[in-house]
Design an enzyme around this catalytic site. Structure first.
Site, PDB file in Angstrom:
ATOM      1  N   CYS A 181      -5.030   0.201   3.692  1.00 58.08           N
ATOM      2  CA  CYS A 181      -5.068  -1.226   4.019  1.00 58.08           C
ATOM      3  C   CYS A 181      -6.475  -1.792   3.905  1.00 58.08           C
ATOM      4  CB  CYS A 181      -4.517  -1.458   5.419  1.00 58.08           C
ATOM      5  SG  CYS A 181      -5.546  -0.753   6.740  1.00 58.08           S
ATOM      6  N   GLN A 198       0.818  -1.217   0.000  1.00 57.57           N
ATOM      7  CA  GLN A 198       0.000   0.000   0.000  1.00 57.57           C
ATOM      8  C   GLN A 198       0.846   1.259   0.000  1.00 57.57           C
ATOM      9  OE1 GLN A 198      -1.560  -1.162   3.996  1.00 57.57           O
ATOM     10  NE2 GLN A 198      -1.304   1.014   4.508  1.00 57.57           N
ATOM     11  N   HIS A 211      -5.798  -1.501  11.808  1.00 57.91           N
ATOM     12  CA  HIS A 211      -5.247  -1.995  10.552  1.00 57.91           C
ATOM     13  C   HIS A 211      -6.133  -3.120  10.034  1.00 57.91           C
ATOM     14  CE1 HIS A 211      -2.124  -2.581   7.590  1.00 57.91           C
ATOM     15  NE2 HIS A 211      -1.858  -3.810   7.985  1.00 57.91           N
ATOM     16  N   ASN A 238      -0.524  -9.432   4.589  1.00 57.97           N
ATOM     17  CA  ASN A 238      -0.498  -8.004   4.856  1.00 57.97           C
ATOM     18  C   ASN A 238      -0.352  -7.245   3.537  1.00 57.97           C
ATOM     19  OD1 ASN A 238      -0.481  -5.650   6.345  1.00 57.97           O
ATOM     20  ND2 ASN A 238       1.142  -6.298   7.721  1.00 57.97           N
TER      21      ASN A 238
END
Length: 329
Positions: A138, A132, A277, A298
């Protein structure tokens, strides 16, 4: 822009499994020079440069302390793209959650009969690890990862990397300062679908101009559902019931941003104070020592975690998967 006027010496440690040495604090300027070059940092003034360098030095001290007290065999803490930041940039905005939205209860049969392990990365339902970058997007990456997986599940053999930039440019409430994955999924469901990463690449800027082309849509999904997952068993059941990865939230702390390795990660700096997150839950299991973990993808690139994936100890205080667990239908 202000730059460090020295030649970078490429002094990042060459890390090998089981070997995470201490950073020499006397060489902080040299490490910082390498950091600036590697991550293409450009500071607006000498004052900002000095401020970022002070944060960077504190990061080195923290990394050394964590590594000195670590009992991990194949993992440790390193300099990453977050080393000049004082806090993890938040990119999940709980204020966008609609408290009146009904929660989907996980069916008891899936909770009771949840398999011992799941890994959707081995089932053709997960695309490559993405980054990102500085944008707090995110929530978009988690949502797009979910849409990619659900679409591939519904259309076997059609796993396609989809566009996060389309969301930033075309979804009215999308920003680089956080959001809610469910809104992204519902936007894709209510619009004409999502284009591919190849046709609409990520440039980490918001609202450049909407370049959506319905003729190039690669995936369509139905509206989102939010699962009620207050505990580990219900989260396992939801992942099994969904049959594809889930967009979930977590309290991502400083240790998350420095972590590298394949061991089960047990962060010690989570406060339990709430999620900041969003990530893509792709599975769960146990390691060779019998430690139960969640596996998630992630959106910080391949330089952190285990090539961008994390195995997070289920015994954590990081609010993992407790709120905003959602998926396209």
């Amino acid at each position: 822009m202000y730059y460090l006027n020295v030649l970078p010496l490429f002094l990042f440690f060459s890390l090998t499994l089981g070997s995470y040495p201490q950073y020499d604090l006397e060489k902080a300027h040299e490490y910082f020079a390498d950091f600036i070059k590697k991550y293409e940092r450009k500071y607006e003034s000498a004052e900002e440069f000095r401020m970022r360098f002070e944060i960077f030095k504190k990061t080195l001290v923290q990394i050394n302390e964590w590594n000195a007290n670590s009992d991990y065999e194949n993992s440790g803490f390193i300099i990453t793209q977050f080393a000049d930041l004082e806090n993890v940039p938040p990119c999940f905005d709980p204020s966008q959650m609609n408290n009146t939205m009904p929660l989907t209860e996980v069916k008891r049969e899936f909770i009771v009969n949840a398999p011992d392990e799941i890994d959707y990365t081995t089932q053709g339902l997960v695309t490559e690890v993405k980054d990102q970058n500085p944008c707090g997007s995110c929530y978009i990456f988690a949502a797009i990862g979910n849409i990619e997986g659900v679409h591939a599940k519904q259309n076997p053999g059609q796993l396609v990397s989809l566009s996060e930039q389309q969301i930033l440019d075309c979804m009215s409430e999308a920003t680089c300062h956080g959001g809610y994955s469910l809104n992204v999924i519902n936007y894709v469901a209510s619009s004409q679908g999502c284009m591919s990463e190849a046709d609409y690449p990520y440039i980490e800027k918001t609202k450049t101009s909407c370049r959506f082309d319905a003729k190039k849509v690669k995936a369509k999904v139905n509206p989102a559902q939010t699962f009620n997952t207050p505990d580990d068993e219900s989260l396992k059941g939801a992942l099994s019931q969904n049959g594809a990865p889930l967009a979930v939230t977590v309290e991502a702390t400083d240790s998350f941003t420095r972590w590298q390795g394949a061991d089960v990660f047990t962060p010690k700096d989570c406060t339990g104070g709430g999620a900041n997150h969003a990530v893509l839950l792709v599975g769960y299991g146990k390691d060779a020592n019998g430690v139960s973990y969640w596996k998630f993808k992630n959106s910080w690139g391949t330089g952190v975690g285990d090539g961008g994936y994390y195995k997070l100890n289920m015994q954590n205080n990081c609010s993992f998967g407790r709120v905003a667990t959602c998926s396209a239908t």
